[in-house]
Motif scaffolding. Structure first.
Motif, PDB file in Angstrom:
ATOM      1  N   ASN A  85       0.924  -1.344   0.094  1.00 40.17           N
ATOM      2  CA  ASN A  85      -0.162  -0.048  -0.010  1.00 40.17           C
ATOM      3  C   ASN A  85       0.810   1.170  -0.097  1.00 40.17           C
ATOM      4  N   SER A  86       0.190   2.542  -0.075  1.00 42.03           N
ATOM      5  CA  SER A  86       1.019   3.646  -0.222  1.00 42.03           C
ATOM      6  C   SER A  86       2.007   3.828   1.134  1.00 42.03           C
ATOM      7  N   LYS A  87       1.536   3.400   2.286  1.00 46.11           N
ATOM      8  CA  LYS A  87       2.528   3.766   3.563  1.00 46.11           C
ATOM      9  C   LYS A  87       3.604   2.669   3.390  1.00 46.11           C
ATOM     10  N   ALA A  88       3.520   1.357   2.788  1.00 50.07           N
ATOM     11  CA  ALA A  88       4.655   0.613   2.665  1.00 50.07           C
ATOM     12  C   ALA A  88       5.589   0.877   1.592  1.00 50.07           C
ATOM     13  N   LEU A  89       4.996   1.617   0.604  1.00 51.80           N
ATOM     14  CA  LEU A  89       5.764   2.003  -0.588  1.00 51.80           C
ATOM     15  C   LEU A  89       6.867   3.282  -0.242  1.00 51.80           C
ATOM     16  N   GLU A  90       6.110   4.126   0.706  1.00 47.86           N
ATOM     17  CA  GLU A  90       6.753   5.110   1.098  1.00 47.86           C
ATOM     18  C   GLU A  90       7.789   4.832   2.156  1.00 47.86           C
ATOM     19  N   MET A  91       7.646   3.820   2.981  1.00 47.93           N
ATOM     20  CA  MET A  91       8.801   3.306   3.859  1.00 47.93           C
ATOM     21  C   MET A  91       9.638   2.368   3.337  1.00 47.93           C
ATOM     22  N   ALA A  92       9.358   1.934   2.087  1.00 55.18           N
ATOM     23  CA  ALA A  92      10.527   0.994   1.279  1.00 55.18           C
ATOM     24  C   ALA A  92      11.256   2.212   0.140  1.00 55.18           C
ATOM     25  N   GLY A  93      10.826   3.413   0.269  1.00 58.06           N
ATOM     26  CA  GLY A  93      11.552   4.420  -0.402  1.00 58.06           C
ATOM     27  C   GLY A  93      11.140   4.168  -1.949  1.00 58.06           C
ATOM     28  N   ILE A  94      10.337   3.626  -2.444  1.00 58.35           N
ATOM     29  CA  ILE A  94       9.765   3.359  -3.605  1.00 58.35           C
ATOM     30  C   ILE A  94       9.011   4.453  -4.276  1.00 58.35           C
ATOM     31  N   THR A  95       9.436   5.185  -5.189  1.00 59.16           N
ATOM     32  CA  THR A  95       8.634   6.433  -5.629  1.00 59.16           C
ATOM     33  C   THR A  95       8.616   6.364  -7.277  1.00 59.16           C
ATOM     34  N   ALA A  96       8.234   7.570  -7.807  1.00 58.98           N
ATOM     35  CA  ALA A  96       7.852   7.312  -9.322  1.00 58.98           C
ATOM     36  C   ALA A  96       9.444   7.835 -10.069  1.00 58.98           C
ATOM     37  N   GLN A  97      10.441   8.114  -9.062  1.00 63.35           N
ATOM     38  CA  GLN A  97      11.516   8.260  -9.526  1.00 63.35           C
ATOM     39  C   GLN A  97      12.737   6.829  -9.407  1.00 63.35           C
ATOM     40  N   THR A  98      12.117   5.860  -8.847  1.00 65.36           N
ATOM     41  CA  THR A  98      12.737   4.684  -8.328  1.00 65.36           C
ATOM     42  C   THR A  98      12.908   3.707  -9.800  1.00 65.36           C
ATOM     43  N   PRO A  99      13.959   3.468 -10.423  1.00 64.20           N
ATOM     44  CA  PRO A  99      14.069   2.925 -11.498  1.00 64.20           C
ATOM     45  C   PRO A  99      13.827   1.367 -11.306  1.00 64.20           C
ATOM     46  N   ASN A 100      13.349   0.375 -12.339  1.00 66.95           N
ATOM     47  CA  ASN A 100      13.381  -1.103 -12.116  1.00 66.95           C
ATOM     48  C   ASN A 100      14.585  -1.579 -11.863  1.00 66.95           C
ATOM     49  N   PRO A 101      14.561  -2.571 -10.704  1.00 66.55           N
ATOM     50  CA  PRO A 101      16.121  -3.009 -10.544  1.00 66.55           C
ATOM     51  C   PRO A 101      16.133  -4.200 -11.566  1.00 66.55           C
ATOM     52  N   GLU A 102      17.530  -4.652 -11.608  1.00 66.41           N
ATOM     53  CA  GLU A 102      17.852  -5.758 -12.872  1.00 66.41           C
ATOM     54  C   GLU A 102      16.954  -7.056 -12.020  1.00 66.41           C
ATOM     55  N   GLY A 103      16.219  -7.579 -13.148  1.00 68.47           N
ATOM     56  CA  GLY A 103      15.599  -9.063 -12.727  1.00 68.47           C
ATOM     57  C   GLY A 103      14.195  -8.565 -12.025  1.00 68.47           C
ATOM     58  N   GLY A 104      13.629  -7.296 -12.253  1.00 68.49           N
ATOM     59  CA  GLY A 104      12.279  -6.911 -11.270  1.00 68.49           C
ATOM     60  C   GLY A 104      11.604  -5.783 -12.184  1.00 68.49           C
ATOM     61  N   VAL A 105      10.405  -5.667 -11.669  1.00 68.50           N
ATOM     62  CA  VAL A 105       9.435  -4.650 -12.458  1.00 68.50           C
ATOM     63  C   VAL A 105       8.805  -3.975 -11.488  1.00 68.50           C
ATOM     64  N   ILE A 106       8.773  -2.641 -11.479  1.00 67.66           N
ATOM     65  CA  ILE A 106       7.860  -1.813 -10.477  1.00 67.66           C
ATOM     66  C   ILE A 106       6.641  -1.488 -11.211  1.00 67.66           C
ATOM     67  N   ARG A 107       5.675  -1.937 -11.226  1.00 67.09           N
ATOM     68  CA  ARG A 107       4.398  -1.597 -12.172  1.00 67.09           C
ATOM     69  C   ARG A 107       3.850  -0.258 -11.851  1.00 67.09           C
ATOM     70  N   ARG A 108       3.587   0.714 -12.878  1.00 64.49           N
ATOM     71  CA  ARG A 108       3.317   1.813 -12.982  1.00 64.49           C
ATOM     72  C   ARG A 108       1.595   2.324 -13.007  1.00 64.49           C
ATOM     73  N   GLU A 109       1.192   3.344 -12.453  1.00 66.48           N
ATOM     74  CA  GLU A 109       0.044   3.592 -12.959  1.00 66.48           C
ATOM     75  C   GLU A 109      -0.107   4.140 -14.365  1.00 66.48           C
ATOM     76  N   GLU A 110      -1.186   3.959 -14.913  1.00 64.42           N
ATOM     77  CA  GLU A 110      -1.220   3.984 -16.428  1.00 64.42           C
ATOM     78  C   GLU A 110      -1.181   5.667 -16.488  1.00 64.42           C
ATOM     79  N   GLY A 111      -0.421   6.119 -17.446  1.00 65.27           N
ATOM     80  CA  GLY A 111      -0.277   7.267 -17.948  1.00 65.27           C
ATOM     81  C   GLY A 111       1.079   8.027 -17.022  1.00 65.27           C
ATOM     82  N   SER A 112       1.603   7.298 -16.172  1.00 63.89           N
ATOM     83  CA  SER A 112       2.370   8.081 -14.979  1.00 63.89           C
ATOM     84  C   SER A 112       3.800   7.104 -14.704  1.00 63.89           C
ATOM     85  N   GLN A 113       4.767   7.420 -13.837  1.00 65.42           N
ATOM     86  CA  GLN A 113       5.614   6.540 -13.496  1.00 65.42           C
ATOM     87  C   GLN A 113       5.311   6.427 -11.939  1.00 65.42           C
ATOM     88  N   GLN A 114       4.169   6.650 -11.402  1.00 69.34           N
ATOM     89  CA  GLN A 114       3.848   6.650 -10.177  1.00 69.34           C
ATOM     90  C   GLN A 114       3.626   5.141  -9.832  1.00 69.34           C
TER      91      GLN A 114
END
Length: 620
Positions: A184-213
């Motif tokens: 959820n949003s709180k866990a993402l915040e605590m993990a430091g995962i934002t729109a600026q966080t790149p996909n790590p090698e061997g993984g994917v951060i799925r984004r909201e349609e039309g944005s990098q969020q």
């Protein structure tokens, strides 16, 4: 198939019988009788009674013949018509990680849970939070086992769906494959995962349609590293309680030998300590991540158990989850979720260089290697690496194991036979995800050939069938049923030609996985000289309608002649495990938020071995 493999298949069942000592003058400790005995020994498939002495099988045969071993101190055990079989040997599972199910909200679909859509998932999380809050302060809402393939919406939940449960508490839910999770949003915040966080090698951060969020859904390394950055270390007591809880669940389903299919060098000593303290009732063979600590594997690998535990070899993971579209295929997926390119075929978790180098190292050092390979592309890599290593070091009895092989091609099965690879297949997928594979991952034609046990038997090969818990419960009767019927949740039969009969499916749970583990001389069949490892079933599985196999029940589990599980009765060890697990849950949830902030939100995968990163990473 080599002459060597043909010879093994022919003589395996009788090899121990020929070398068993003559104990006919001894008095048995126990004589089991009064029900069908299925031995898994081709030379004597059934018997009327079994005599046991000092935890080993003294003799097998007619009731009259076994009476010769009866003395004043012999305990005669009447099966009352129930069936006696060899104890099940876990071909691939995660004994250490099964305990995660005990500390999480149950998000599984029927028949193992009640989640059918996102609304019921939300309600389950709220109910779990309410129950936990009655006895402790909750710092994290944790759920395990959701499956987008079984949700009415046919999609993953998002951070917004989880925010509706709680915006103030972090929420982490784990996909049934354990290769994907949602924050959820709180866990993402605590993990430091934002729109600026790149996909790590061997993984994917799925984004909201039309944005990098980020939309909350994290795949593979994005999930493992993202959650690892926020969770504190397990204490030794917590880790041991987790392990004991996992082995207790295994014995409830008739497993007398378990497996931890991907461990780390820091986790192994904790499991060893639990075994040394007498906290586990079954044997456990563990395989250590080959990319993590090879020196540790070399120092500790053994064919012998100490206190019921051993490091059996190395584990390599090439790709991800077929139902999660992260398995590495040789062709595009049939009908992937929206947003995937038309040529998408998954991706690797280990590079080709890592695969070839790992297999080379294992062959060079005589270390048995188990390799997670789901997609055709992953299996191409593995088989090419094995072929190269065999040519370099020569053919030997290494018993390299291919784990899963969900999307194997027919030509790859022929190569498996040629290279003397042992296939450990996952036909239970036909029940849990068969409809999903038919409609989404591979399509109706190729879905018939997932986990192709029929093709394997055409080549005269042994195979094992597994549960991969905690991906699913280690339900031995569900494993048996799926291997025989290949019936999906909807009632469809996937691949009628890939079905096998009940005796074959039972061998794939007993004598053949014993061979897989180099333990066929000690386990897997009821023969003189072998360990008295048994399971008692409510009915003879060879005498019931195959469609009823999943309804059979494990009545008792016996290890070395000792009763370690009985239906309806909790042992002292199980009560202790439940107490320790409850304490572990309380301590973990109470400390989680503090540990998360202490770990720091930018430590993506390079901090200490933390719960979700170190313990869940690499689950199938």
């Amino acid at each position: 198939m080599s002459f060597k493999r043909r010879l093994k298949v022919h003589v395996l069942a009788g090899s121990v019988l020929l070398s068993a000592p003559a104990w006919s003058a001894q008095v048995a400790d126990q004589i089991w009788m009064g029900g069908p005995v299925l031995t898994m020994n081709d030379r004597q498939p059934t018997a009327e009674a079994v005599a046991i002495k000092d935890g080993r099988i003294l003799d097998v045969g007619t009731l009259q013949a076994m009476q010769a071993y009866k003395g004043t101190g012999t305990n005669t055990i009447d099966l009352q018509g129930k069936a006696l079989l060899p104890g099940f040997v876990d071909a691939h599972g995660h004994a250490f990680m099964i305990g995660v199910q005990a500390m999480s909200a149950n998000l599984l679909a029927a028949p193992d849970g009640q989640v059918k859509d996102i609304k019921s998932l939300q309600e389950t999380l709220k109910q779990w939070l309410d129950e936990q809050s009655q006895t402790r302060q909750v710092g994290l809402i944790l759920g395990f086992g959701y499956d987008d393939a079984q949700l009415a919406e046919q999609r993953h939940p998002t951070r917004h769906d989880l925010d509706a449960v709680s915006e103030s508490l972090p929420i982490v839910i784990i996909h049934q494959s354990s290769h994907i999770g949602v924050l959820n949003s709180k866990a993402l915040e605590m993990a430091g995962i934002t729109a600026q966080t790149p996909n790590p090698e061997g993984g994917v951060i799925r984004r909201e349609e039309g944005s990098q969020q980020p939309n909350g859904v994290l795949e593979e390394m994005a999930f493992f590293s993202g959650v690892a950055s926020q969770m504190g270390k397990l204490t030794p007591e917590q880790a041991q309680a987790l392990f004991v809880a996992g082995t207790d669940l295994l014995k409830r389903y008739g497993y007398t030998t378990g497996q931890e299919g991907r461990a780390t060098s820091s986790i192994v000593p904790l499991m060893q300590a639990a075994a040394k303290a007498g906290k586990i009732d079954i044997d456990v063979a563990t395989y250590v991540d080959i990319l993590q600590d090879r020196d540790f594997i070399l120092r500790n690998a053994s064919r012998e158990y100490t206190d019921g535990f051993r490091v059996a070899g190395a584990k390599l993971t090439i790709d991800g989850s077929p139902q999660g579209f992260t398995a590495y295929r040789d062709r595009p997926y049939y009908n992937p979720p929206a947003g995937y390119r038309a040529d998408y075929r998954g991706y690797v978790a280990a590079t080709p260089d890592q695969v070839f180098e790992s297999v080379d190292w294992a062959f060079k050092n005589g270390i048995q290697i188990l390799t997670h390979s789901n997609g055709e592309g992953a299996s191409d890599l593995l088989l090419a690496a094995i072929k190269t290593a065999r040519e370099k070091y020569g053919p030997q009895d290494r018993r390299a194991v291919l784990i899963h092989g969900q999307f194997l091609r027919r030509d790859q099965v022929a190569t498996i036979a040629e290279l003397d690879v042992f296939p450990s297949l996952f036909p239970m997928h036909t029940f849990y995800w068969g409809d999903w594979h038919r409609d989404r991952t591979v399509g109706p034609v190729n879905a018939d050939n997932i986990s192709p046990t029929g093709w394997v038997r055409e080549h005269g090969l042994m195979f094992s069938s597994h549960h991969d818990a905690p991906v699913a419960f280690p339900n031995s009767m569900r494993v048996l049923s799926a291997t025989v019927t290949r019936r999906s949740r909807s009632g469809d039969i996937l691949g009628p030609d890939q079905r096998v009969d009940v005796p074959t499916a039972l061998k794939a749970m007993t004598i053949w996985p014993a061979y897989q583990h180099f333990e066929e001389k000690e386990k897997g069949s009821i023969e003189p000289g072998k360990l008295a490892d048994f399971v008692v079933l409510s009915q003879d599985p060879t005498a019931v309608d195959p469609e009823q196999l999943s309804t059979l029940e494990v009545i008792q589990t016996i290890k070395r002649g000792k009763l370690i599980y009985e239906q309806g009765a909790a042992s002292e060890g199980e009560r202790l495990s439940q107490l320790q697990t409850g304490e572990m849950i309380s301590r973990f949830l109470n400390e989680w938020q503090h540990q998360a902030h202490e770990a720091g939100s930018t430590d993506h995968g390079h901090g200490p071995e933390l719960l979700m990163g170190a313990l869940l990473q690499g689950m199938e």
